[in-house]
Motif scaffolding. Structure first.
Motif, PDB file in Angstrom:
ATOM      1  N   MET A 165       0.813  -1.218   0.000  1.00 46.93           N
ATOM      2  CA  MET A 165       0.000   0.000   0.000  1.00 46.93           C
ATOM      3  C   MET A 165       0.848   1.270   0.000  1.00 46.93           C
ATOM      4  SD  MET A 165      -3.200  -0.725  -0.041  1.00 46.93           S
ATOM      5  CE  MET A 165      -3.332  -2.355  -0.703  1.00 46.93           C
ATOM      6  N   GLY A 166       1.833   1.318   0.886  1.00 43.72           N
ATOM      7  CA  GLY A 166       2.602   2.543   1.081  1.00 43.72           C
ATOM      8  C   GLY A 166       3.371   3.002  -0.139  1.00 43.72           C
ATOM      9  N   ILE A 167       4.151   2.115  -0.718  1.00 40.63           N
ATOM     10  CA  ILE A 167       4.974   2.501  -1.870  1.00 40.63           C
ATOM     11  C   ILE A 167       4.120   2.860  -3.084  1.00 40.63           C
ATOM     12  CG2 ILE A 167       6.706   1.688  -3.530  1.00 40.63           C
ATOM     13  CD1 ILE A 167       7.969   0.130  -1.140  1.00 40.63           C
ATOM     14  N   PRO A 168       3.167   1.998  -3.496  1.00 41.17           N
ATOM     15  CA  PRO A 168       2.339   2.382  -4.655  1.00 41.17           C
ATOM     16  C   PRO A 168       1.547   3.677  -4.417  1.00 41.17           C
ATOM     17  CG  PRO A 168       2.096   0.040  -4.204  1.00 41.17           C
ATOM     18  CD  PRO A 168       2.876   0.624  -3.059  1.00 41.17           C
ATOM     19  N   SER A 169       1.011   3.845  -3.226  1.00 46.11           N
ATOM     20  CA  SER A 169       0.231   5.049  -2.920  1.00 46.11           C
ATOM     21  C   SER A 169       1.099   6.303  -3.006  1.00 46.11           C
ATOM     22  CB  SER A 169      -0.382   4.915  -1.521  1.00 46.11           C
ATOM     23  OG  SER A 169      -1.134   6.052  -1.207  1.00 46.11           O
ATOM     24  N   THR A 170       2.310   6.213  -2.468  1.00 49.27           N
ATOM     25  CA  THR A 170       3.226   7.357  -2.506  1.00 49.27           C
ATOM     26  C   THR A 170       3.615   7.692  -3.939  1.00 49.27           C
ATOM     27  OG1 THR A 170       4.061   6.791  -0.311  1.00 49.27           O
ATOM     28  CG2 THR A 170       5.445   8.224  -1.670  1.00 49.27           C
ATOM     29  N   LEU A 171       3.922   6.680  -4.730  1.00 48.67           N
ATOM     30  CA  LEU A 171       4.272   6.926  -6.129  1.00 48.67           C
ATOM     31  C   LEU A 171       3.090   7.531  -6.888  1.00 48.67           C
ATOM     32  CD1 LEU A 171       6.296   3.673  -6.899  1.00 48.67           C
ATOM     33  CD2 LEU A 171       7.194   5.972  -6.450  1.00 48.67           C
ATOM     34  N   TRP A 172       1.902   6.982  -6.676  1.00 52.14           N
ATOM     35  CA  TRP A 172       0.684   7.482  -7.324  1.00 52.14           C
ATOM     36  C   TRP A 172       0.439   8.943  -6.944  1.00 52.14           C
ATOM     37  CZ3 TRP A 172      -2.614   6.838 -11.099  1.00 52.14           C
ATOM     38  CH2 TRP A 172      -3.929   7.316 -11.013  1.00 52.14           C
ATOM     39  N   GLY A 173       0.734   9.294  -5.713  1.00 56.38           N
ATOM     40  CA  GLY A 173       0.445  10.646  -5.238  1.00 56.38           C
ATOM     41  C   GLY A 173       1.490  11.684  -5.592  1.00 56.38           C
ATOM     42  N   PHE A 174       2.755  11.274  -5.723  1.00 53.71           N
ATOM     43  CA  PHE A 174       3.804  12.278  -5.819  1.00 53.71           C
ATOM     44  C   PHE A 174       4.625  12.278  -7.101  1.00 53.71           C
ATOM     45  CE2 PHE A 174       2.994  11.961  -1.269  1.00 53.71           C
ATOM     46  CZ  PHE A 174       2.796  13.308  -0.972  1.00 53.71           C
ATOM     47  N   LEU A 175       4.588  11.214  -7.889  1.00 56.32           N
ATOM     48  CA  LEU A 175       5.359  11.238  -9.136  1.00 56.32           C
ATOM     49  C   LEU A 175       4.710  12.187 -10.144  1.00 56.32           C
ATOM     50  CD1 LEU A 175       6.487   7.574  -9.901  1.00 56.32           C
ATOM     51  CD2 LEU A 175       7.877   9.500  -9.143  1.00 56.32           C
ATOM     52  N   PRO A 176       5.502  13.089 -10.724  1.00 53.49           N
ATOM     53  CA  PRO A 176       4.951  14.043 -11.700  1.00 53.49           C
ATOM     54  C   PRO A 176       4.213  13.365 -12.850  1.00 53.49           C
ATOM     55  CG  PRO A 176       7.156  14.695 -11.066  1.00 53.49           C
ATOM     56  CD  PRO A 176       6.914  13.340 -10.453  1.00 53.49           C
ATOM     57  N   TYR A 177       4.703  12.212 -13.303  1.00 51.75           N
ATOM     58  CA  TYR A 177       4.038  11.503 -14.395  1.00 51.75           C
ATOM     59  C   TYR A 177       2.581  11.209 -14.053  1.00 51.75           C
ATOM     60  CZ  TYR A 177       2.545   7.717 -17.431  1.00 51.75           C
ATOM     61  OH  TYR A 177       1.825   6.945 -18.294  1.00 51.75           O
ATOM     62  N   PHE A 178       2.347  10.661 -12.864  1.00 55.06           N
ATOM     63  CA  PHE A 178       0.974  10.319 -12.465  1.00 55.06           C
ATOM     64  C   PHE A 178       0.140  11.574 -12.197  1.00 55.06           C
ATOM     65  CE2 PHE A 178       3.045   6.228 -11.099  1.00 55.06           C
ATOM     66  CZ  PHE A 178       2.511   5.486 -12.137  1.00 55.06           C
ATOM     67  N   ASN A 179       0.769  12.618 -11.680  1.00 54.28           N
ATOM     68  CA  ASN A 179       0.040  13.882 -11.479  1.00 54.28           C
ATOM     69  C   ASN A 179      -0.465  14.425 -12.809  1.00 54.28           C
ATOM     70  OD1 ASN A 179       0.299  14.037  -8.659  1.00 54.28           O
ATOM     71  ND2 ASN A 179       2.334  14.936  -8.823  1.00 54.28           N
ATOM     72  N   ARG A 180       0.408  14.412 -13.815  1.00 54.09           N
ATOM     73  CA  ARG A 180       0.006  14.891 -15.152  1.00 54.09           C
ATOM     74  C   ARG A 180      -1.078  14.007 -15.745  1.00 54.09           C
ATOM     75  NH1 ARG A 180       5.419  15.533 -15.710  1.00 54.09           N
ATOM     76  NH2 ARG A 180       5.614  13.598 -16.881  1.00 54.09           N
ATOM     77  N   MET A 181      -0.901  12.695 -15.614  1.00 54.70           N
ATOM     78  CA  MET A 181      -1.879  11.764 -16.175  1.00 54.70           C
ATOM     79  C   MET A 181      -3.257  11.978 -15.545  1.00 54.70           C
ATOM     80  SD  MET A 181      -1.965   7.607 -16.105  1.00 54.70           S
ATOM     81  CE  MET A 181      -2.510   7.558 -14.418  1.00 54.70           C
ATOM     82  N   ARG A 182      -3.299  12.118 -14.219  1.00 52.77           N
ATOM     83  CA  ARG A 182      -4.589  12.329 -13.561  1.00 52.77           C
ATOM     84  C   ARG A 182      -5.230  13.630 -14.029  1.00 52.77           C
ATOM     85  NH1 ARG A 182      -1.676  10.801  -9.026  1.00 52.77           N
ATOM     86  NH2 ARG A 182      -1.787  12.911  -8.173  1.00 52.77           N
ATOM     87  N   LYS A 183      -4.417  14.662 -14.159  1.00 47.44           N
ATOM     88  CA  LYS A 183      -4.951  15.954 -14.594  1.00 47.44           C
ATOM     89  C   LYS A 183      -5.419  15.894 -16.052  1.00 47.44           C
ATOM     90  CE  LYS A 183      -3.906  20.815 -14.807  1.00 47.44           C
ATOM     91  NZ  LYS A 183      -2.959  21.890 -14.545  1.00 47.44           N
ATOM     92  N   ASP A 184      -4.586  15.357 -16.934  1.00 50.61           N
ATOM     93  CA  ASP A 184      -4.918  15.303 -18.364  1.00 50.61           C
ATOM     94  C   ASP A 184      -6.145  14.442 -18.654  1.00 50.61           C
ATOM     95  OD1 ASP A 184      -2.731  16.905 -18.791  1.00 50.61           O
ATOM     96  OD2 ASP A 184      -1.453  15.299 -19.580  1.00 50.61           O
ATOM     97  N   LYS A 185      -6.295  13.346 -17.926  1.00 47.56           N
ATOM     98  CA  LYS A 185      -7.390  12.414 -18.172  1.00 47.56           C
ATOM     99  C   LYS A 185      -8.540  12.561 -17.179  1.00 47.56           C
ATOM    100  CE  LYS A 185      -4.439   9.054 -20.427  1.00 47.56           C
ATOM    101  NZ  LYS A 185      -4.031   7.660 -20.545  1.00 47.56           N
ATOM    102  N   ASN A 186      -8.439  13.580 -16.307  1.00 49.64           N
ATOM    103  CA  ASN A 186      -9.492  13.845 -15.323  1.00 49.64           C
ATOM    104  C   ASN A 186      -9.792  12.604 -14.465  1.00 49.64           C
ATOM    105  OD1 ASN A 186     -11.098  15.856 -14.197  1.00 49.64           O
ATOM    106  ND2 ASN A 186     -12.909  15.144 -15.291  1.00 49.64           N
ATOM    107  N   ILE A 187      -8.722  11.999 -13.954  1.00 47.53           N
ATOM    108  CA  ILE A 187      -8.821  10.789 -13.138  1.00 47.53           C
ATOM    109  C   ILE A 187      -8.704  11.172 -11.669  1.00 47.53           C
ATOM    110  CG2 ILE A 187      -7.712   8.590 -12.569  1.00 47.53           C
ATOM    111  CD1 ILE A 187      -6.682   8.524 -15.479  1.00 47.53           C
TER     112      ILE A 187
END
Length: 155
Positions: free
Chosen positions: A103-125
């Motif tokens: 839980m901890g590692i995937p959640s942290t990566l999902w929350g803080f990696l710029p790639y995932f931040n951009r993806m969530r914003k671009d795809k409205n996820i």
């Protein structure tokens, strides 16, 4: 009685994350603390929230409040966020020493990696659509009987 069982399990099966939680708690000893369904909750000035065993650290002012203030009050968002973070403490009870890896590692990566931040914003996820967060929402709601973050789009 169930709070005692919760504490005993967090201090044994969830020992690793609870030890990390004690350290963070001591670093924030001057912040406001309270209990929530057996967990020790600290309101801190960080912009994000985290759960470590039986210790929950919630932001005083969710950074996403400004984006949602027309639909949700600060009090409602803080309450929902607490239920969500409490769900992570239940994950700790279920997964024990595997919690930080699963839980901890995937959640942290999902929350803080710029790639995932951009993806969530671009795809409205929604941040809360990721498996670690969705499961925390469901567990928090089931155990507390209160509403969690659901799939709010906060980016």
């Amino acid at each position: 009685m169930k709070h005692i069982i919760y504490i005993v399990l967090q201090c044994t099966w969830g020992l690793l994350q609870s030890l990390l939680g004690v350290i963070v708690y001591l670093l924030h000893i001057r912040d406001r603390h309270f209990r929530f369904h057996g967990a020790v909750v600290t309101e801190w000035k960080a912009r994000s929230s985290v759960s470590l065993g039986m210790f929950v650290f919630v932001t005083k002012e969710p950074y996403f409040h400004e984006k949602l203030k027309n639909t949700h009050s600060m009090k409602e968002l803080s309450s929902r966020l607490l239920v969500h973070e409490y769900g992570h403490t239940i994950q700790s009870l279920i997964l024990g020493p595997l919690y930080l890896i699963i839980m901890g590692i995937p959640s942290t990566l999902w929350g803080f990696l710029p790639y995932f931040n951009r993806m969530r914003k671009d795809k409205n996820i929604s941040y809360f659509s990721f498996f670690t967060e969705k499961w925390a929402n469901r567990l928090g709601e089931k155990v507390t009987g209160e509403v969690s973050m659901e799939n709010l789009i906060i980016e």
